[in-house]
Write a protein that holds these residues in place. Structure first.
Motif, PDB file in Angstrom:
ATOM      1  N   TYR A  78      82.244  12.048  37.505  1.00 36.00           N
ATOM      2  CA  TYR A  78      81.807  11.715  38.549  1.00 36.00           C
ATOM      3  C   TYR A  78      82.424  12.877  40.089  1.00 36.00           C
ATOM      4  CZ  TYR A  78      79.842   7.942  36.935  1.00 36.00           C
ATOM      5  OH  TYR A  78      79.109   6.743  36.096  1.00 36.00           O
ATOM      6  N   ILE A  79      83.535  13.158  40.077  1.00 36.63           N
ATOM      7  CA  ILE A  79      83.622  14.245  41.452  1.00 36.63           C
ATOM      8  C   ILE A  79      83.635  15.800  41.049  1.00 36.63           C
ATOM      9  CG2 ILE A  79      86.179  15.058  41.390  1.00 36.63           C
ATOM     10  CD1 ILE A  79      87.015  12.066  41.641  1.00 36.63           C
ATOM     11  N   ASN A  80      83.420  15.795  39.495  1.00 29.46           N
ATOM     12  CA  ASN A  80      83.214  17.252  39.546  1.00 29.46           C
ATOM     13  C   ASN A  80      81.595  17.541  38.961  1.00 29.46           C
ATOM     14  OD1 ASN A  80      82.213  19.719  37.348  1.00 29.46           O
ATOM     15  ND2 ASN A  80      83.259  19.171  35.489  1.00 29.46           N
ATOM     16  N   ARG A  81      81.031  16.619  39.048  1.00 26.25           N
ATOM     17  CA  ARG A  81      79.487  16.760  39.259  1.00 26.25           C
ATOM     18  C   ARG A  81      79.374  16.751  41.008  1.00 26.25           C
ATOM     19  NH1 ARG A  81      76.464  11.309  38.349  1.00 26.25           N
ATOM     20  NH2 ARG A  81      77.594  11.269  40.500  1.00 26.25           N
ATOM     21  N   ASP A  82      80.159  16.177  41.888  1.00 25.70           N
ATOM     22  CA  ASP A  82      79.608  16.405  43.619  1.00 25.70           C
ATOM     23  C   ASP A  82      79.983  17.436  43.911  1.00 25.70           C
ATOM     24  OD1 ASP A  82      78.628  13.653  44.132  1.00 25.70           O
ATOM     25  OD2 ASP A  82      81.109  12.532  43.991  1.00 25.70           O
ATOM     26  N   SER A 113      71.412  20.909  61.882  1.00 28.08           N
ATOM     27  CA  SER A 113      70.865  19.558  61.802  1.00 28.08           C
ATOM     28  C   SER A 113      71.082  19.171  60.549  1.00 28.08           C
ATOM     29  CB  SER A 113      69.789  18.760  63.128  1.00 28.08           C
ATOM     30  OG  SER A 113      69.119  18.976  62.873  1.00 28.08           O
ATOM     31  N   SER A 114      69.985  19.345  59.714  1.00 26.73           N
ATOM     32  CA  SER A 114      69.946  18.996  58.685  1.00 26.73           C
ATOM     33  C   SER A 114      71.398  19.293  57.982  1.00 26.73           C
ATOM     34  CB  SER A 114      68.719  19.944  58.055  1.00 26.73           C
ATOM     35  OG  SER A 114      68.691  21.652  58.013  1.00 26.73           O
ATOM     36  N   VAL A 115      71.772  20.766  57.685  1.00 28.30           N
ATOM     37  CA  VAL A 115      73.129  21.334  56.966  1.00 28.30           C
ATOM     38  C   VAL A 115      74.378  20.474  57.526  1.00 28.30           C
ATOM     39  CG1 VAL A 115      74.559  22.870  56.389  1.00 28.30           C
ATOM     40  CG2 VAL A 115      71.699  23.280  57.012  1.00 28.30           C
ATOM     41  N   ASN A 116      74.313  19.699  58.643  1.00 28.89           N
ATOM     42  CA  ASN A 116      74.905  18.771  59.276  1.00 28.89           C
ATOM     43  C   ASN A 116      75.193  17.604  58.330  1.00 28.89           C
ATOM     44  OD1 ASN A 116      77.340  17.638  61.016  1.00 28.89           O
ATOM     45  ND2 ASN A 116      75.566  16.764  62.397  1.00 28.89           N
ATOM     46  N   ALA A 117      74.205  17.093  58.331  1.00 21.68           N
ATOM     47  CA  ALA A 117      74.028  15.703  57.364  1.00 21.68           C
ATOM     48  C   ALA A 117      74.914  15.956  56.340  1.00 21.68           C
ATOM     49  CB  ALA A 117      72.784  15.580  57.506  1.00 21.68           C
ATOM     50  N   LEU A 118      74.383  17.530  55.785  1.00 19.11           N
ATOM     51  CA  LEU A 118      74.778  17.330  54.741  1.00 19.11           C
ATOM     52  C   LEU A 118      76.336  17.705  54.398  1.00 19.11           C
ATOM     53  CD1 LEU A 118      72.532  20.171  53.897  1.00 19.11           C
ATOM     54  CD2 LEU A 118      72.397  17.873  52.245  1.00 19.11           C
ATOM     55  N   MET A 119      76.465  17.965  55.705  1.00 22.70           N
ATOM     56  CA  MET A 119      78.337  17.791  55.758  1.00 22.70           C
ATOM     57  C   MET A 119      78.727  16.582  55.629  1.00 22.70           C
ATOM     58  SD  MET A 119      79.375  20.973  55.268  1.00 22.70           S
ATOM     59  CE  MET A 119      81.607  21.560  56.499  1.00 22.70           C
ATOM     60  N   ILE A 120      77.941  15.724  56.571  1.00 19.89           N
ATOM     61  CA  ILE A 120      78.348  14.060  56.411  1.00 19.89           C
ATOM     62  C   ILE A 120      78.306  13.752  55.331  1.00 19.89           C
ATOM     63  CG2 ILE A 120      78.325  12.015  57.500  1.00 19.89           C
ATOM     64  CD1 ILE A 120      76.805  13.301  60.099  1.00 19.89           C
ATOM     65  N   ILE A 121      77.364  13.549  54.637  1.00 22.93           N
ATOM     66  CA  ILE A 121      77.638  12.864  53.294  1.00 22.93           C
ATOM     67  C   ILE A 121      78.875  13.556  52.820  1.00 22.93           C
ATOM     68  CG2 ILE A 121      75.909  12.734  50.780  1.00 22.93           C
ATOM     69  CD1 ILE A 121      73.234  13.399  52.464  1.00 22.93           C
ATOM     70  N   LEU A 122      79.113  15.304  52.824  1.00 21.91           N
ATOM     71  CA  LEU A 122      80.076  14.998  51.871  1.00 21.91           C
ATOM     72  C   LEU A 122      80.912  15.302  52.073  1.00 21.91           C
ATOM     73  CD1 LEU A 122      80.599  19.978  51.093  1.00 21.91           C
ATOM     74  CD2 LEU A 122      82.372  18.026  52.414  1.00 21.91           C
ATOM     75  N   ALA A 123      81.993  14.886  52.973  1.00 18.09           N
ATOM     76  CA  ALA A 123      82.256  14.217  53.458  1.00 18.09           C
ATOM     77  C   ALA A 123      82.601  13.093  52.617  1.00 18.09           C
ATOM     78  CB  ALA A 123      82.960  13.941  55.259  1.00 18.09           C
ATOM     79  N   GLN A 124      82.179  11.959  52.945  1.00 21.17           N
ATOM     80  CA  GLN A 124      82.102  10.134  53.279  1.00 21.17           C
ATOM     81  C   GLN A 124      82.404  10.609  51.240  1.00 21.17           C
ATOM     82  OE1 GLN A 124      79.577   9.053  49.901  1.00 21.17           O
ATOM     83  NE2 GLN A 124      80.164   6.940  51.019  1.00 21.17           N
ATOM     84  N   GLN A 125      81.731  11.873  50.036  1.00 22.08           N
ATOM     85  CA  GLN A 125      82.084  11.472  49.070  1.00 22.08           C
ATOM     86  C   GLN A 125      83.792  12.113  48.850  1.00 22.08           C
ATOM     87  OE1 GLN A 125      78.935  14.246  47.471  1.00 22.08           O
ATOM     88  NE2 GLN A 125      77.502  12.378  47.144  1.00 22.08           N
ATOM     89  N   GLU A 126      84.134  13.350  49.783  1.00 20.78           N
ATOM     90  CA  GLU A 126      85.360  13.012  49.300  1.00 20.78           C
ATOM     91  C   GLU A 126      86.705  11.990  49.603  1.00 20.78           C
ATOM     92  OE1 GLU A 126      86.099  15.830  48.236  1.00 20.78           O
ATOM     93  OE2 GLU A 126      84.689  17.711  48.928  1.00 20.78           O
ATOM     94  N   VAL A 127      85.958  11.386  50.860  1.00 22.23           N
ATOM     95  CA  VAL A 127      86.849  10.035  50.402  1.00 22.23           C
ATOM     96  C   VAL A 127      86.590   9.057  49.500  1.00 22.23           C
ATOM     97  CG1 VAL A 127      87.031   7.615  52.112  1.00 22.23           C
ATOM     98  CG2 VAL A 127      86.618   9.788  53.692  1.00 22.23           C
ATOM     99  N   TYR A 170      88.625  19.238  56.653  1.00 23.97           N
ATOM    100  CA  TYR A 170      88.405  20.698  57.070  1.00 23.97           C
ATOM    101  C   TYR A 170      86.490  20.800  57.111  1.00 23.97           C
ATOM    102  CZ  TYR A 170      85.848  24.707  56.030  1.00 23.97           C
ATOM    103  OH  TYR A 170      85.373  26.297  56.154  1.00 23.97           O
ATOM    104  N   SER A 171      85.975  19.410  56.411  1.00 25.17           N
ATOM    105  CA  SER A 171      84.537  19.154  56.023  1.00 25.17           C
ATOM    106  C   SER A 171      83.573  19.004  57.831  1.00 25.17           C
ATOM    107  CB  SER A 171      83.781  19.123  55.173  1.00 25.17           C
ATOM    108  OG  SER A 171      84.258  18.023  55.167  1.00 25.17           O
ATOM    109  N   SER A 172      84.372  17.676  57.863  1.00 26.98           N
ATOM    110  CA  SER A 172      84.748  17.635  59.583  1.00 26.98           C
ATOM    111  C   SER A 172      85.104  18.856  60.350  1.00 26.98           C
ATOM    112  CB  SER A 172      85.177  16.223  59.895  1.00 26.98           C
ATOM    113  OG  SER A 172      86.481  16.512  60.082  1.00 26.98           O
ATOM    114  N   LYS A 173      85.274  19.383  60.838  1.00 28.57           N
ATOM    115  CA  LYS A 173      85.955  20.164  62.065  1.00 28.57           C
ATOM    116  C   LYS A 173      85.295  21.494  61.519  1.00 28.57           C
ATOM    117  CE  LYS A 173      91.238  20.105  62.518  1.00 28.57           C
ATOM    118  NZ  LYS A 173      91.367  18.394  61.695  1.00 28.57           N
ATOM    119  N   ILE A 174      84.378  21.260  60.603  1.00 28.27           N
ATOM    120  CA  ILE A 174      83.761  23.211  60.484  1.00 28.27           C
ATOM    121  C   ILE A 174      82.239  23.420  60.829  1.00 28.27           C
ATOM    122  CG2 ILE A 174      82.794  22.731  58.130  1.00 28.27           C
ATOM    123  CD1 ILE A 174      82.952  26.518  58.014  1.00 28.27           C
ATOM    124  N   ALA A 175      81.828  21.298  60.660  1.00 31.96           N
ATOM    125  CA  ALA A 175      81.195  20.778  60.784  1.00 31.96           C
ATOM    126  C   ALA A 175      80.935  20.742  61.653  1.00 31.96           C
ATOM    127  CB  ALA A 175      80.327  19.698  60.325  1.00 31.96           C
TER     128      ALA A 175
END
Length: 347
Positions: free
Chosen positions: A216-220, A107-121, A96-101
């Motif tokens: 760690y997951i909770n914090r993310d 561009s700055s918020v898109n960068a945050l979305m990329i980090i978020l997706a990596q953390q979900e992985v 979902y995060s990759s689709k909405i991004a």
């Protein structure tokens, strides 16, 4: 640009400014300069998300391997089903995060979305990592299939998935806003009763490595909620015609249904099966958390005016600042790795 359509972010645009003109349907060169961004909260959030970097390999599962055999059958069953739940939710969240991004034109918020997706992985990897330490390969595969067959688990998962699908099937500002509500529910409500189970085990000295990983997951997830609530509010500020009574009604109705499903799940998976968690307190905690997420989204009227968090002990685990210290080992949990370039003096 029509108000009922969404514009995809361009790969680059030589006629647009580097600083975007809007969260959605805006213009941006798509060149990211952190010293020239539209939203003042983006860079601090970026630093916090980077500071949270971790991998499952850092956590020694040795103690949990021994403790696992000492758990009751009920504890083991709840543990496994919760892992099955979390694996599904984080898998869907990554996609979902990759689709909405693609429709975030900043561009700055898109960068945050990329980090978020990596953390979900990484979160999904952590569930495989935990299970591979505790159970056989066949049991691990069975747990990752729970979401398909367990009726209670399937009901709440379908609730989220259908909320996301409404956006992917018809991409408009309105459906994006609605999907963001489901996102905040996923990351900010649907995990938290399950997290409480792990933290209660840890309070008893059980499965402390698994609890550390969950922390760690909770914090993310708390930072992810902050990101998505910021996106939601910025869209409304920039597009005031989207602020409608219909949207507010949708938000409250959706949260009410989410709370019903989360309480049903919490009674099913935890209930009064364990001495450390009272079923009524857990129900109040879910309602309290729902009020908290609504406030973060900008809806100040509480859905549950009398709800309180009676599980005061859980605050330690949930607090981002407190989670810098490992509850069990006194080890720094929020850190930046050093190398020859930054040196230890920079910490």
């Amino acid at each position: 640009m029509k108000t009922d359509s969404l514009q995809k972010r361009k790969l680059y645009d030589v006629t647009a400014p580097n600083k975007s003109t809007g969260m959605i349907n805006g213009r941006s060169s798509n060149v990211l300069n952190w010293d020239d961004v539209r939203y003042p909260w983006a860079y601090p959030l970026y630093k916090n998300m980077l500071g949270n970097f971790w991998t499952p390999f850092e956590i020694n599962m040795g103690a949990d391997i021994k403790t696992w055999q000492e758990l009751t059958k009920t504890e083991q069953d709840s543990f496994a089903k919760i892992i099955g739940l979390l694996a599904f939710l984080d898998s869907v969240q990554t996609d979902y995060s990759s689709k909405i991004a693609g429709y975030i034109t900043d561009s700055s918020v898109n960068a945050l979305m990329i980090i978020l997706a990596q953390q979900e992985v990484v979160h999904n990897h952590s569930y495989s990592y935990v299970l591979s330490s505790l159970v056989s390969k066949s049991e691990q595969e069975e747990i990752f299939e729970y979401w398909k067959t367990d009726a209670v688990l399937r009901e709440r998962n379908d609730f989220i998935a259908k909320g996301y699908e409404s956006f992917t099937e018809e991409m408009t500002p309105e459906t994006m806003l609605r999907s963001l509500i489901f996102d905040v529910i996923l990351e900010g409500l649907f995990f938290f009763a399950s997290f409480a189970f792990f933290y209660d085990l840890a309070r008893q000295g059980k499965m402390t490595a698994s609890s550390q990983m969950i922390n760690y997951i909770n914090r993310d997830e708390q930072l992810h909620v902050l990101l998505f609530t910021n996106i939601f509010k910025e869209i409304l500020v920039e597009n005031p015609t989207l602020v409608t009574a219909e949207l507010q009604e949708f938000v409250y109705d959706t949260f009410e249904e989410a709370v019903r499903l989360e309480i049903k799940w919490s009674h099913y998976i935890i209930g009064n099966k364990f001495d450390g968690i009272d079923g009524h307190d857990l129900e109040e905690y879910v309602k309290f958390t729902a009020n908290k997420r609504l406030a973060q989204l900008g809806f100040t009227e509480k859905l549950y005016p009398n709800a309180q968090n009676n599980m005061k002990w859980i605050r330690y685990f949930e607090d981002i600042d407190s989670s810098k210290q490992d509850f069990f080992e006194g080890k720094s949990r929020q850190y930046t790795k050093t190398d020859e370039d930054n040196g230890f003096d920079d910490l």
